[in-house]
Enzyme design. Sequence first.
Site, short mmCIF file in Angstrom:
data_model
loop_
_atom_site.label_atom_id
_atom_site.label_comp_id
_atom_site.label_asym_id
_atom_site.label_seq_id
_atom_site.Cartn_x
_atom_site.Cartn_y
_atom_site.Cartn_z
N ARG A 109 0.83 -1.20 0.00
CA ARG A 109 0.00 0.00 0.00
C ARG A 109 0.87 1.25 0.00
O ARG A 109 1.79 1.38 0.80
CB ARG A 109 -0.91 0.00 1.24
CG ARG A 109 -1.87 1.15 1.30
CD ARG A 109 -2.86 1.01 2.44
NE ARG A 109 -2.28 1.31 3.75
CZ ARG A 109 -2.98 1.40 4.88
NH1 ARG A 109 -4.28 1.19 4.86
NH2 ARG A 109 -2.38 1.68 6.02
N GLY A 112 -3.24 4.15 -0.63
CA GLY A 112 -4.49 3.54 -0.19
C GLY A 112 -5.70 3.84 -1.05
O GLY A 112 -6.83 3.60 -0.63
N GLY A 181 -1.26 8.13 -3.84
CA GLY A 181 0.13 7.71 -3.71
C GLY A 181 0.79 7.53 -5.06
O GLY A 181 0.17 7.06 -6.02
N GLY A 183 3.10 5.40 -5.91
CA GLY A 183 3.35 4.01 -6.31
C GLY A 183 2.26 3.42 -7.16
O GLY A 183 2.50 2.94 -8.27
N GLY A 184 1.02 3.46 -6.68
CA GLY A 184 -0.08 2.89 -7.44
C GLY A 184 -0.41 3.69 -8.67
O GLY A 184 -0.69 3.13 -9.73
N HIS A 185 -0.40 5.02 -8.55
CA HIS A 185 -0.78 5.88 -9.67
C HIS A 185 0.14 5.67 -10.87
O HIS A 185 -0.33 5.47 -11.99
CB HIS A 185 -0.73 7.34 -9.23
CG HIS A 185 -1.22 8.30 -10.27
ND1 HIS A 185 -2.55 8.48 -10.55
CD2 HIS A 185 -0.55 9.13 -11.12
CE1 HIS A 185 -2.69 9.38 -11.52
NE2 HIS A 185 -1.49 9.78 -11.87
N TYR A 476 -8.68 2.33 -11.90
CA TYR A 476 -10.06 2.39 -11.40
C TYR A 476 -10.47 0.97 -11.04
O TYR A 476 -11.35 0.37 -11.65
CB TYR A 476 -11.00 2.98 -12.46
CG TYR A 476 -10.77 4.43 -12.78
CD1 TYR A 476 -9.95 5.23 -11.98
CD2 TYR A 476 -11.37 5.03 -13.87
CE1 TYR A 476 -9.75 6.57 -12.27
CE2 TYR A 476 -11.18 6.38 -14.18
CZ TYR A 476 -10.36 7.14 -13.37
OH TYR A 476 -10.16 8.46 -13.66
#
Length: 536
Positions: A109, A112, A181, A183-185, A476
């Site tokens: 994570r 989040g 964040g 990382g995920g983006h 998404y």
Amino acid sequence: MNKMYLIFLLFFAASYSMSLSSADSVTIYEDFVQCFKNVTTITDNDLSDVVLPRTSVSFTPTLRAYIRNARFNTSSTPKPSIIIVPRVDSHVQAAVICTKTLNLQLKIRSGGHDYDGLSYVSAVTFLVLDLSNFRNITVDLNDGGGSAWVQTGATLGELYYRIWEKSEVHAFPAGVCPTVGVGGHVSGGGYGHMIRKFGLTIDHVVDATIVDANGQIHDRKSMGEDLFWAIRGGGGGSFGVVLAFKVKLVTVPKTVTVFRVDKSVDENALDMVYKWQFVAPRTDPGLFMRVLLSSPTQNKTSTVNTKLRALYLGKADDVVSKMNEEFPELGLKKEDCKEMTWIQSLLWWMNHVDVDKVKPEILLEREPDSAKFLKRKSDYVEKEMTKPELNRLFQKLATLDRTGLVLNPYGGSLNVTAVNATAFPHRHKLYKIQHSVTWPDAGPEAERLYIGNLRTTYNIMTPFVSKNPRSSYLNYRDIDIGVNDHGADSYRKGEIYGRKYFGENFDRLVRVKTAVDPDNFFRNEQSIPTLPLNRR
């Protein structure tokens, strides 16, 4: 990895013979700590801040801080046995090694914002690797026009602020939500209100560091171009723990223009949205016009409101002239526009109307423990909808409380790059739809009602969106399109959602996954599967 460390790993793996199905969190914590302390040089004092059992006073606040969907912030939501909050790279390496040794699942994570909570929820025994302290950002304007190394636990707002500290004419093309964040983006593709001018966020990633399934750290050179390709659009959590990305900055004008135009059905909103489909994906790449369709109730009458929000990388006079020529249905006037700096445009997109009264420091606010109840889905449109088709959508949407669609135009520079240049495959679509519903009430009845509304609009759009497969955007997150328990038919289950997220790029992603993580350690309910053994 030194010889003594290899001997320890072999010994620990051999000695760990207990059945995890019956192990409680205390035993898991004790075994994890034993491993963690042997792998690192961490002191007992530091350990209590890095490895958090459920009994720690920091466990619940840490878990809740970056839960961004209140649906997964209940007493019945499955909780991790341990939360690891690393301070340095070696802590991440140890987390990977020890979780793998104990044969547990590791959820990764950063901010989040995984819409369906896959970065911090699981139906099996799991640990959470919380990267929120990995937030260092180093901006270098002298590196080939400007670059930045940014750790994956940093937020987009923090990245924008650090760039602004150095320059008002340098920027980075990524999302407009500042608490997301990095990382995920980034690993999922990434986009923002400059997508038509500069393409996707991943188009500006030039290096990265990652911890692989063996606990080794690699940069672009040592990981190889296949893995570097995969973590740009294929999601980082399937292949390793991305520690940091190096990104190239872009230059923007000193003055940019934003504008908003709101129309109701009685004010020809239907005509505006119909024409928008032809103009927004084809106009000047420096112009991004997002449309929001929503279903508020006004004077006890259900209706549909249309809100257009736009950024133009230039002066107001120029965009007004351009829109009067290309898009008269918009009715744009000079007084609808506001000129400002690029950093102020981010504040405006955050709904701060008077940006002169808001300081950029607000981009540094992380807003922990601030979840809302929500569900999201996505679609891609390849051909303009007709007016009668849009009208039917409007009529149905007016009956669905709190439900909306966000239309994001593609085109411009996004089309220049080949669909297989990165793992993100949807570059040549006309526009993207985010199906959206957010509600204030807890409980299963409210959840059924509002998610049901969302699925209704999704079903309505079936004839008008991409087919074979019906494409979706990884960032998404939507578990409605398929989940994977990584059992005997893991590949088949993974292919169902994998084709929707990645199209033909799914095949290469599977090959990369099989090469770098053949045991499928890095997995979640929608991760990239490995090839079946009989196909390797």
